[in-house]
Design an enzyme around this catalytic site. Structure first.
Site, mmCIF file in Angstrom:
data_model
loop_
_atom_site.group_PDB
_atom_site.id
_atom_site.type_symbol
_atom_site.label_atom_id
_atom_site.label_comp_id
_atom_site.label_asym_id
_atom_site.label_seq_id
_atom_site.Cartn_x
_atom_site.Cartn_y
_atom_site.Cartn_z
ATOM 1 N N TRP A 325 47.191 35.127 45.201
ATOM 2 C CA TRP A 325 48.539 34.573 45.071
ATOM 3 C C TRP A 325 49.140 34.945 43.706
ATOM 4 C CZ3 TRP A 325 50.637 31.262 41.454
ATOM 5 C CH2 TRP A 325 51.908 30.753 41.740
ATOM 6 N N HIS A 326 48.267 34.967 42.682
ATOM 7 C CA HIS A 326 48.766 35.247 41.336
ATOM 8 C C HIS A 326 49.248 36.678 41.185
ATOM 9 C CE1 HIS A 326 46.709 31.472 40.363
ATOM 10 N NE2 HIS A 326 47.523 31.412 39.332
ATOM 11 N N GLY A 327 48.628 37.581 41.900
ATOM 12 C CA GLY A 327 49.064 38.961 41.759
ATOM 13 C C GLY A 327 48.191 39.895 42.551
#
Lengths: 486, 376
Positions: A325-327
């Protein structure tokens, strides 16, 4: 437009009075227009995307409410998920998976260079997409009624204080507050104090803690081999301070600004660096994301049900997705894996016990261990690549020979201490039920006056120190918030 | 992620209070709150003054030399009649005492290292002119002034320096800084190494180096020879893709316009450069000609006289690939004084032509001159 910029101050100075001056029925119109201006300030082209996301989920929400058959309802939910995850996939993960596929093809001996589209990542897409998904999911589960006013829904999706970096608010919580335009009260007294306190503490965390330590962290992570192991260790701790100051600072300002509009946002951080276990940590760090993952990933996977193996699998899968989700990078996958493993280990090691209540000195080893795990994962979070992360670990393990950067290490110690002090003050207040002022048992006027003086003195002293620190650490170009890239 | 959740607990939690951090008191005790905050700020101000008093002076300008030049300008005030400006080539080429001896006009050199036109322009118009109102500004130019690959860093350094940063916020910062050490010295206060450690040593050595290489009238007096291959390579990279950068032309024209409005006359001087430098240009002869043409055109468009001295010296008159040696700098200044005098007493017929100048042994050199300013 970022919170710690003059542009935002001017923006707020226009929008806030306007919001309270227009008739209550028009307040959401002001908020939506302001939110779109706020978002369009980065790149107006992506306004279409957020508007499209809003319209699609609004329509699907309406149809879900009207649909009778379970099959049709499932199709509508699937359509929403396909659209939202599709948008997220194209804008955030397309190049990552394409690169992975090319690597795979090359690994089996076929030559392929593969096109990389270099797609621009719209700011805040992960946040508002998760928000719209939760809306449709909750309508599908019949936990909430869909709104029939697109203006309210659009305001809920694009509400500017939390649009680009959360908290990821559920419709169940935020939508009623958005809908109740007439019920919103202009903040006065304690509520105004609280809003201003949140904004000042957020500015302090961002400008002093995060931006104060950032130059040293950037320097070390750019070339860790040049520094001694002490300096590298300090830079890792420094990044932990930076990330917390940056993200929780953003959240504090977002909550404070939102309270000025009469809307309270959820708490997103609760003194995470005083956590006594990694399990407790994830109840205190980025709470809105961890709750979202729990409700829409972990529990649908099976949650705590089933054998230990299944629970471990669910935890790992959830944390890997949380990392992604963060990257779109292997660094975040590894970061998620570290936390998945830590949660699994803790779950089976603690034998069902979770620390609770006030923090005691005897719990310091647990706090230190949790923070150490967090710091290890921070190296992958901050480094530009997996190789770069291992370069940092190599510099950490090497006998000290490089630049000790003693003055910068000292700065990290000071700012880390300030971070822990802030957490301790807030934790003590939370343990007492949220009140940092002295007890109100005094009955005589003299005692009452002494209490009042005392209750003014401490906030004013703290505010004065924070203001001075913000002045000292301000002056450069505003540094964007780290979580804007997610 | 909260792994303790059960399948039936998946509703958003109404969390307990996050632990308030009370900082404001806007009710009946607002005045008391303000008083306490003011006391804290005052204590911090006193502490800042005490701490910074022992530290080396902070460089608030483009560089340490610029800071010292401002002090010199403030000291001289309106007594300055002629100001020499430009990059380090001009800074080294013009010797104010020599000029004053030849013309009787009090002079100062305000040239700065790397000060391409986008730096020298605002430096002259916004800082030098308001402080000294010179009658004459001599702006020395070389191909480096127009090189597209050179000057971005210098431009950024000038625009980000505390004293010359753009914008109303920077202006407000300067205003508050004039009364508050806490604000003025905050860059030092937030960095222990800048205040007491290596940063302070570096700052002190920068200031000392600037003082050592600056003469009494602001001229550059760094005559150490440097003919190493690295020095040539640096010039070559600066001059790669050479063409006349329109941003530099515009900056010169804009600054001249401001200076003329302020009552100053401007003379553009093509500063001598060695053949060693010219050969680093991609097309040596064509690029030098293009530079001269650009200077002549600027002079014509701004009614400023132009003096073309680019090729008057051989390589032996330089200490490196761009800076004149002491003797050549003195000669350049004397020649310039003579040329300006010749133009003023109408020995020059107008338009572009040549003025003969003689060196110490009587060798005559013809210097190109374009007369555009009828008032001078």
């Amino acid at each position: 437009m970022i919170f710690n910029s003059v542009t935002f101050v001017v923006f707020l100075a226009i929008v806030l009075p306007l919001h309270w001056l227009v008739p209550p029925s028009r307040r959401n119109l002001v908020l939506l227009a302001a939110s779109y201006v706020f978002y369009g300030w980065w790149d107006w082209r992506f306004l279409g995307l957020i508007a499209l996301s809003t319209v699609v989920d609004f329509i699907i929400g309406q149809r879900l409410a009207a649909a009778v058959g379970e099959r049709r309802r499932k199709r509508l939910l699937a359509a929403s998920l396909c659209f939202n995850l599709g948008v997220l996939g194209v804008f955030k993960y397309f190049d990552f998976f394409l690169d992975g596929a090319v690597d795979l093809v090359n690994a089996v001996g076929l030559d392929s260079s593969g096109p990389t589209l270099g797609i621009l990542l719209p700011v805040g897409i992960s946040f508002y997409t998760f928000q719209t998904i939760s809306y449709t999911f909750d309508v599908y589960r019949r936990r909430i009624e869909p709104t029939d006013k697109i203006l309210d829904f659009a305001t809920y999706v694009a509400y500017f204080p939390q649009l680009v970096a959360g908290p990821i608010e559920r419709a169940q919580r935020l939508l009623p507050r958005v809908q109740d335009q007439a019920g919103r009260a202009m903040p006065r007294g304690r509520q105004l104090d609280r809003a201003l306190s949140l904004i000042l503490s957020g500015l302090f965390k961002k400008v002093v803690l995060a931006d104060g330590v950032a130059p040293f962290v950037n320097e070390v992570f750019a070339d860790p081999g040049r520094f001694s192991s002490l300096a590298v260790a300090a830079a890792i701790v420094g990044f932990a301070v930076q990330l917390y100051g940056d993200f929780s600072g953003y959240t504090d300002i977002a909550r404070g600004v939102s309270e000025l509009f009469g809307i309270d946002l959820m708490v997103n951080f609760r003194q995470p660096y005083l956590s006594r276990s990694i399990t407790e940590f994830w109840r205190r760090w980025h709470i809105s994301l961890s709750d979202w993952l729990r409700d829409y990933v972990y529990i649908p996977f099976g949650g705590n049900r089933g054998s230990s193996w299944f629970v471990a699998r669910n935890l790992m899968a959830t944390m890997l997705l949380g990392g992604l989700w963060h990257g779109a990078s292997w660094n975040f996958v590894i970061w998620g894996a570290i936390h998945g493993v830590a949660l699994v280990v803790h779950r089976f090691a603690r034998a069902g016990r979770t620390p609770s209540g006030p923090v005691r000195p005897s719990q310091l080893p647990g706090i230190a261990t949790t923070f150490a795990v967090w710091c290890v994962s921070m190296v992958f979070f901050r480094a530009q690549s997996v190789d770069a992360a291992f370069d940092v670990f190599a510099a950490l393990a090497r006998p000290s020979s490089g630049d000790s950067a003693i003055a910068s290490v000292f700065l990290v110690v000071v700012l880390f201490s300030a971070t822990i002090w802030l957490d301790l003050v807030q934790r003590r207040s939370a343990d007492r039920g949220g009140d940092t002022t002295p007890s109100h048992g005094a009955t005589t006027s003299a005692a009452s006056k002494a209490t009042e003086t005392h209750s003014t003195l401490r906030p004013a002293l703290t505010a004065g120190v924070m203001l001075v620190a913000v002045v000292v650490f301000s002056g450069g170009s505003p540094v964007p918030f780290i979580y804007f890239q997610f | 992620m909260n792994p303790d959740a059960t399948p039936h607990s998946d509703t958003p939690r109404e969390l307990p209070d996050d632990g308030r951090l009370d900082l404001f008191s806007t009710g009946s005790s607002l005045l008391r709150w303000i008083a306490v905050v003011l006391v804290v700020v005052l204590v911090a101000e006193v502490a800042a003054r005490t701490v910074t008093a022992r530290s080396a002076e902070e460089v608030r300008w483009y560089d340490a030399a610029a800071q010292q030049r401002i002090e010199l300008l403030d000291e001289r005030g309106d007594a300055v009649e002629v100001a020499f400006a430009g990059t380090s080539a001009a800074w080294q080429a013009f010797v104010p005492a020599e000029f004053e001896g030849a013309t009787g006009r009090s002079s100062i050199n305000v040239g700065l290292a790397g000060a391409i036109p986008t730096v020298t322009g605002p430096w002259l118009a916004d800082e030098v002119a308001p402080r000294s109102s010179p009658d004459l500004v001599v702006w020395g130019l070389t191909p480096l002034d127009f090189a597209p690959e050179y000057g971005d860093q210098q431009d950024e350094a000038y625009r980000s320096a505390v004293a010359t940063a753009d914008g109303w916020l920077a202006g407000l910062d300067r205003l508050v800084s004039s009364t508050s050490t806490l604000v003025a010295s905050r860059r030092l206060l937030r960095s222990p190494s800048d205040l007491f450690g290596s940063g302070e040593e570096q700052r002190a050595s920068e200031l000392a180096a600037a003082a050592a290489t600056t003469g009494p009238d602001g001229e550059r007096v760094d005559f150490d020879e440097n003919f190493g291959p690295e020095e040539i390579a640096i010039q070559r990279s600066r001059l790669s893709n050479y063409a006349i950068d329109q941003r530099d032309v515009d900056a010169i024209v804009a600054a001249i316009s401001q200076l003329q409005a302020n009552g100053s006359t401007v003379v553009l001087v093509e500063v001598p450069v060695p053949d060693r430098f010219v050969q680093q240009l991609p097309r040596p002869e064509d690029d030098m000609a293009a530079t001269q043409a650009a200077i002549i055109e600027i002079g014509a468009s701004t009614s400023s006289d132009v003096v073309l001295m680019g090729d008057v010296f051989g390589d032996t008159n330089f200490v490196d690939s761009i800076h004149l040696n002491a003797e050549a700098a003195s000669t350049t200044t004397r020649w310039l004084a003579h040329i300006l005098d010749a133009v003023q007493v109408d020995e020059f017929d107008g338009g572009c032509g040549f003025v003969d100048v003689a060196d110490d042994i009587g060798f005559i050199t013809a210097v190109g001159v374009c007369r555009n300013d009828a008032s001078s």
